[in-house]
Every structure is written in structure tokens, then in C-alpha cells.
Design a protein around this motif. Structure first.
Motif, PDB file in Angstrom:
ATOM      1  N   VAL A 148      13.132   4.588  12.011  1.00  0.00           N
ATOM      2  CA  VAL A 148      11.999   5.664  12.161  1.00  0.00           C
ATOM      3  C   VAL A 148      11.668   5.854  10.533  1.00  0.00           C
ATOM      4  N   ARG A 149      12.513   5.566   9.530  1.00  0.00           N
ATOM      5  CA  ARG A 149      12.146   5.774   8.266  1.00  0.00           C
ATOM      6  C   ARG A 149      11.313   4.558   7.848  1.00  0.00           C
ATOM      7  N   HIS A 150      11.631   3.522   8.405  1.00  0.00           N
ATOM      8  CA  HIS A 150      10.555   2.249   8.143  1.00  0.00           C
ATOM      9  C   HIS A 150       9.282   2.637   8.938  1.00  0.00           C
ATOM     10  N   LYS A 151       9.224   3.163   9.995  1.00  0.00           N
ATOM     11  CA  LYS A 151       7.832   3.707  10.571  1.00  0.00           C
ATOM     12  C   LYS A 151       7.109   4.745   9.604  1.00  0.00           C
ATOM     13  N   ALA A 152       7.910   5.633   8.686  1.00  0.00           N
ATOM     14  CA  ALA A 152       7.129   6.485   7.866  1.00  0.00           C
ATOM     15  C   ALA A 152       6.718   5.799   6.784  1.00  0.00           C
ATOM     16  N   LEU A 153       7.375   4.739   6.261  1.00  0.00           N
ATOM     17  CA  LEU A 153       6.878   3.880   5.195  1.00  0.00           C
ATOM     18  C   LEU A 153       5.533   3.046   5.671  1.00  0.00           C
ATOM     19  N   ASP A 154       5.529   2.658   6.851  1.00  0.00           N
ATOM     20  CA  ASP A 154       4.353   1.868   7.334  1.00  0.00           C
ATOM     21  C   ASP A 154       3.088   2.927   7.509  1.00  0.00           C
ATOM     22  N   CYS A 155       3.659   4.104   7.905  1.00  0.00           N
ATOM     23  CA  CYS A 155       2.559   5.061   8.255  1.00  0.00           C
ATOM     24  C   CYS A 155       1.701   5.371   6.945  1.00  0.00           C
ATOM     25  N   LEU A 156       2.623   5.743   5.796  1.00  0.00           N
ATOM     26  CA  LEU A 156       2.059   5.995   4.662  1.00  0.00           C
ATOM     27  C   LEU A 156       1.164   4.861   3.972  1.00  0.00           C
ATOM     28  N   GLY A 157       1.424   3.622   4.096  1.00  0.00           N
ATOM     29  CA  GLY A 157       0.820   2.367   3.642  1.00  0.00           C
ATOM     30  C   GLY A 157      -0.455   2.509   4.218  1.00  0.00           C
ATOM     31  N   ASP A 158      -0.661   2.920   5.589  1.00  0.00           N
ATOM     32  CA  ASP A 158      -2.058   2.647   6.545  1.00  0.00           C
ATOM     33  C   ASP A 158      -2.735   3.908   6.148  1.00  0.00           C
ATOM     34  N   LEU A 159      -2.065   5.087   5.708  1.00  0.00           N
ATOM     35  CA  LEU A 159      -3.140   6.370   5.643  1.00  0.00           C
ATOM     36  C   LEU A 159      -3.582   6.116   4.161  1.00  0.00           C
ATOM     37  N   PHE A 160      -3.282   5.318   3.441  1.00  0.00           N
ATOM     38  CA  PHE A 160      -3.654   5.224   1.939  1.00  0.00           C
ATOM     39  C   PHE A 160      -5.042   4.473   2.112  1.00  0.00           C
ATOM     40  N   LEU A 161      -5.336   3.780   3.434  1.00  0.00           N
ATOM     41  CA  LEU A 161      -6.418   3.038   3.428  1.00  0.00           C
ATOM     42  C   LEU A 161      -7.710   4.117   3.397  1.00  0.00           C
ATOM     43  N   THR A 162      -7.660   5.412   3.359  1.00  0.00           N
ATOM     44  CA  THR A 162      -8.586   6.343   3.017  1.00  0.00           C
ATOM     45  C   THR A 162      -8.982   6.198   1.536  1.00  0.00           C
ATOM     46  N   GLY A 163      -8.095   5.624   0.787  1.00  0.00           N
ATOM     47  CA  GLY A 163      -8.179   5.401  -0.685  1.00  0.00           C
ATOM     48  C   GLY A 163      -7.784   6.708  -1.479  1.00  0.00           C
ATOM     49  N   MET A 164      -7.287   7.662  -0.931  1.00  0.00           N
ATOM     50  CA  MET A 164      -6.776   9.011  -1.591  1.00  0.00           C
ATOM     51  C   MET A 164      -5.547   9.495  -0.807  1.00  0.00           C
ATOM     52  N   PRO A 165      -4.918  10.521  -1.228  1.00  0.00           N
ATOM     53  CA  PRO A 165      -3.977  11.133  -0.531  1.00  0.00           C
ATOM     54  C   PRO A 165      -4.568  12.050   0.606  1.00  0.00           C
ATOM     55  N   MET A 182       0.850  -1.286   0.387  1.00  0.00           N
ATOM     56  CA  MET A 182       0.043   0.009   0.020  1.00  0.00           C
ATOM     57  C   MET A 182       0.738   1.111   0.072  1.00  0.00           C
ATOM     58  N   SER A 183       1.995   1.120   0.759  1.00  0.00           N
ATOM     59  CA  SER A 183       2.938   2.201   0.715  1.00  0.00           C
ATOM     60  C   SER A 183       3.437   2.690  -0.492  1.00  0.00           C
ATOM     61  N   ALA A 184       3.920   1.703  -1.235  1.00  0.00           N
ATOM     62  CA  ALA A 184       4.573   1.887  -2.532  1.00  0.00           C
ATOM     63  C   ALA A 184       3.726   2.424  -3.476  1.00  0.00           C
ATOM     64  N   LEU A 185       2.404   1.782  -3.478  1.00  0.00           N
ATOM     65  CA  LEU A 185       1.472   2.317  -4.414  1.00  0.00           C
ATOM     66  C   LEU A 185       0.827   3.504  -4.287  1.00  0.00           C
ATOM     67  N   PHE A 186       0.864   3.765  -2.976  1.00  0.00           N
ATOM     68  CA  PHE A 186       0.456   5.324  -2.710  1.00  0.00           C
ATOM     69  C   PHE A 186       1.436   6.389  -3.197  1.00  0.00           C
ATOM     70  N   ALA A 187       2.893   6.011  -2.663  1.00  0.00           N
ATOM     71  CA  ALA A 187       3.961   7.173  -2.948  1.00  0.00           C
ATOM     72  C   ALA A 187       4.292   7.330  -4.545  1.00  0.00           C
ATOM     73  N   MET A 188       3.890   6.087  -5.315  1.00  0.00           N
ATOM     74  CA  MET A 188       3.990   6.076  -6.661  1.00  0.00           C
ATOM     75  C   MET A 188       2.739   6.729  -7.478  1.00  0.00           C
ATOM     76  N   GLY A 189       1.797   7.049  -6.580  1.00  0.00           N
ATOM     77  CA  GLY A 189       0.655   7.607  -7.220  1.00  0.00           C
ATOM     78  C   GLY A 189      -0.097   6.986  -8.008  1.00  0.00           C
ATOM     79  N   ILE A 190      -0.113   5.449  -7.575  1.00  0.00           N
ATOM     80  CA  ILE A 190      -1.246   4.515  -8.229  1.00  0.00           C
ATOM     81  C   ILE A 190      -2.523   4.566  -7.382  1.00  0.00           C
ATOM     82  N   ASP A 191      -3.609   4.961  -8.116  1.00  0.00           N
ATOM     83  CA  ASP A 191      -4.963   4.964  -7.497  1.00  0.00           C
ATOM     84  C   ASP A 191      -5.465   3.705  -7.489  1.00  0.00           C
ATOM     85  N   ASN A 192      -5.636   3.075  -8.711  1.00  0.00           N
ATOM     86  CA  ASN A 192      -6.317   1.620  -8.986  1.00  0.00           C
ATOM     87  C   ASN A 192      -5.555   0.567  -9.206  1.00  0.00           C
TER      88      ASN A 192
END
Ligand SMILES: [Zn+2]
Length: 316
Positions: free
Chosen positions: A243-260, A89-99
Motif C-alpha cells: 500500500v505504501r507503493h500505491k502511495a508512491l505511484d499515486c503521488l507520481g500520477d498526481l504530479f501530472l497536474t504540474g504542481m502540488p 515523477m513521484s520522487a521529483l514531486f516529493a523532493m520539490g523539483i518543479d522543473n
């Protein structure tokens, strides 16, 4: 309706399907995940190909999250779920893949090397296709905060970008206190976040394996720390890898809203449960956010189609 929107304001999917295989960190099983393009407005969807009698579709959404040990799990109404989705989820979010559709032949995603670097590389190779409709984002309107056990806390405030300010504090001197202030962009994610591996204490690994968990956990897919020592050959990839990995994890979880999300997230002792609790609290307060269409008024710096070549060329 998309007339007037620049390309990077539009929703995106991948161009070429690809597969990634590896061990599942909890089951120890060999697992293959196949990522395929999908339609506009479909979001990120997981499909359990080993399940035939029940509904095997699990939408990546905050409403589908359930409590799980040390990973993020989503489940559908039939109780069919998938574990350890956060790095994908983190990688998809950061790379801007929505679907995208993700077909997987087991109960958890492959852990790979414990970071999202291989997923990012595969996504860069697969390519990004802009779709017909503009993407949405979630704009934070006021502060929402939570407090959890062990002194952990998190809050989110309005911001014109997605910013993380995370602080970890582990008793083991091999990790100790680490802080990161990070304003999220695709190129900075590739360079500074994607290579950070998951981490754990040796005694926790031993306890988990006694309990029948972390069967696939090895020094090949996690940083293991024991009394101030990093047990992995070659040590850390960067001094503040944890702590960088915590940022990676956090972004993946935030993307569960389905949008930035456009907001500033600050957290002390962050983890999956804390981020999900913050999201649930946020979503329950309809006066705290608004969903808007991405337009020229905002500069989300999302997606990799327009990245300079140097940013897309991550080290082998
Ligand atoms: Zn992780």
C-alpha cells in the motif's frame, strides 16, 4: 515579483545533472535516463534521444496521458511517448523539483529496484536550486468523485495539505487488505514511502511474459507474491510495503497536474487508471479547483534544501 517570498515558496530545479541506468521492466532493454536542470515554468519534460525523425519532446502533463498497461504513459502529438514515468515523477514531486529535463534513450524509464529510493538518493546528491519565480499549487474547492470497475472508487476533497487515504484489497493473502493514511512531506516521503517497491502476483508475471510483456521483470525490481508467500529473498522491506507503493505511484500520477495539489484523496483499490480518471474528472470541472501561487499563507513542506541532516540521510 518574487520579493517577499521565502526560498521554499519558489520553483526549484536540480543543481548537478545525473544519470540513472537500468533495465526497462516491459521491454527488458538497458535504458539510461539523464536528468538535467531546466528553466523556470518549464515543468518536467521527457526527451526521447533515440527518436530523430519526429518531435521527441514529451511534456509530463495530464493532457498527454494515454491508456497503458500497468504503468503511466505520456505521449506527444506525434505519437512519441514514454512509459513507466511514475516513480521518477513521484520522487521529483516529493523532493520539490518543479522543473527538469529528462533525456532517455528508450521507450520506458529504467525500473531500478522497483521503488524510488535510488532516484531520491540521486536527487539529494544533485542538490536543489531555488529559481526566480514562485511555485503554484492546485487548491481543491469541492468534492470530486469517480467509480470504476471492480468496485474501485476515488474521491478528492479540500484540504490544507496533500493527504492520501488508500485502501487495497487483494485476494492473495500475501497482500490482502492494507490501508495507509498519509500526509505528504518531503522528509516523511524519504523515510516511509520511497523504499516501497512495486509488486505483482507470480501468475500475473507468467501471463505477462507469455504475452511478451514484463520482459525485464525480476525479483530484483519487484516484490513477487504467490499464494501468501513473498518470493523475494529477505521478504518485504516493511509489512505494508504494497500500500505504501500505491502511495508512491499515486503521488507520481498526481504530479501530472504540474504542481502540488492541496486536497485529500481517498481511494479504494487505487491504480494508475483510477488516479488518472480522477484527475481528468477534476480538471474538467473548473468549479472544483483553483490554481494559486504558493505564499506564506500556506505551508507546503516541499523541497529538501531545508531538511534536517537526519531526514536526508536515508539508509544505504
Ligand atoms: Zn509503481
Amino acid at each position: 515579483m518574487s520579493k517577499g517570498f521565502k526560498l521554499n515558496y519558489l520553483q526549484s530545479t536540480i543543481i548537478e545533472p545525473f544519470s540513472l541506468s537500468g533495465v526497462g521492466v516491459h521491454t527488458g532493454r538497458a535504458i539510461t535516463a539523464r536528468i538535467e536542470p531546466s528553466e523556470t515554468n518549464s515543468g518536467i519534460c521527457f526527451w526521447r534521444e533515440d527518436i530523430h525523425e519526429q518531435n521527441n519532446k514529451i511534456q509530463a502533463h495530464i493532457n498527454n496521458t494515454v491508456i497503458a498497461l500497468l504503468c503511466t504513459r505520456i505521449e506527444n502529438s506525434d505519437g512519441v511517448g514514454i512509459n513507466t514515468i511514475e516513480h521518477f515523477m513521484s520522487a521529483l514531486f516529493a523532493m520539490g523539483i518543479d522543473n527538469a529535463n529528462i533525456y532517455v534513450d528508450g521507450p520506458e524509464m529504467p525500473i531500478l529496484d522497483g521503488s524510488s529510493e535510488l532516484i531520491v538518493k540521486a536527487l539529494l546528491k544533485a542538490g536543489q536550486r531555488q529559481q526566480k519565480y514562485p511555485a503554484s499549487y492546485l487548491k481543491i474547492l469541492k468534492e470530486v468523485s469517480i467509480i470504476s470497475e471492480n468496485g474501485a472508487w476515488a474521491r478528492i476533497n479540500p484540504s490544507s495539505n496533500l493527504e492520501l487515504s488508500l485502501h487495497i484489497d487483494f485476494p492473495d493473502p500475501g497482500i490482502g487488505q492494507q490501508k495507509i493514511d498519509y500526509s505528504v512531506t518531503t522528509s516523511s516521503y524519504i523515510e516511509t514511502i520511497s523504499r516501497a517497491r512495486t509488486f505483482c502476483m507470480l501468475r500475473d508475471v507468467e501471463n505477462m511474459q507469455h504475452a511478451g510483456l514484463a520482459k525485464g521483470g525480476t525479483l530484483e525490481n519487484a516484490v513477487v507474491v504467490d499464494n501468501g508467500k513473498i518470493l523475494n529473498e529477505g521478504g518485504l522491506r516493511m509489512i505494508d510495503e504494497c500500500v505504501r507503493h500505491k502511495a508512491l505511484d499515486c503521488l507520481g500520477d498526481l504530479f501530472l497536474t504540474g504542481m502540488p495539489i492541496f486536497g485529500k484523496i481517498e481511494a479504494f483499490k487505487p491504480g494508475h487508471a483510477l488516479t488518472l480518471k480522477l484527475l481528468h474528472t477534476l480538471m474538467a470541472d473548473k468549479s472544483a479547483y483553483v490554481v494559486k501561487t504558493i505564499s506564506e499563507d500556506v505551508s507546503p513542506a516541499r523541497g529538501f534544501v531545508n531538511l534536517p541532516k537526519s531526514a536526508a540521510a536515508i539508509p544505504a
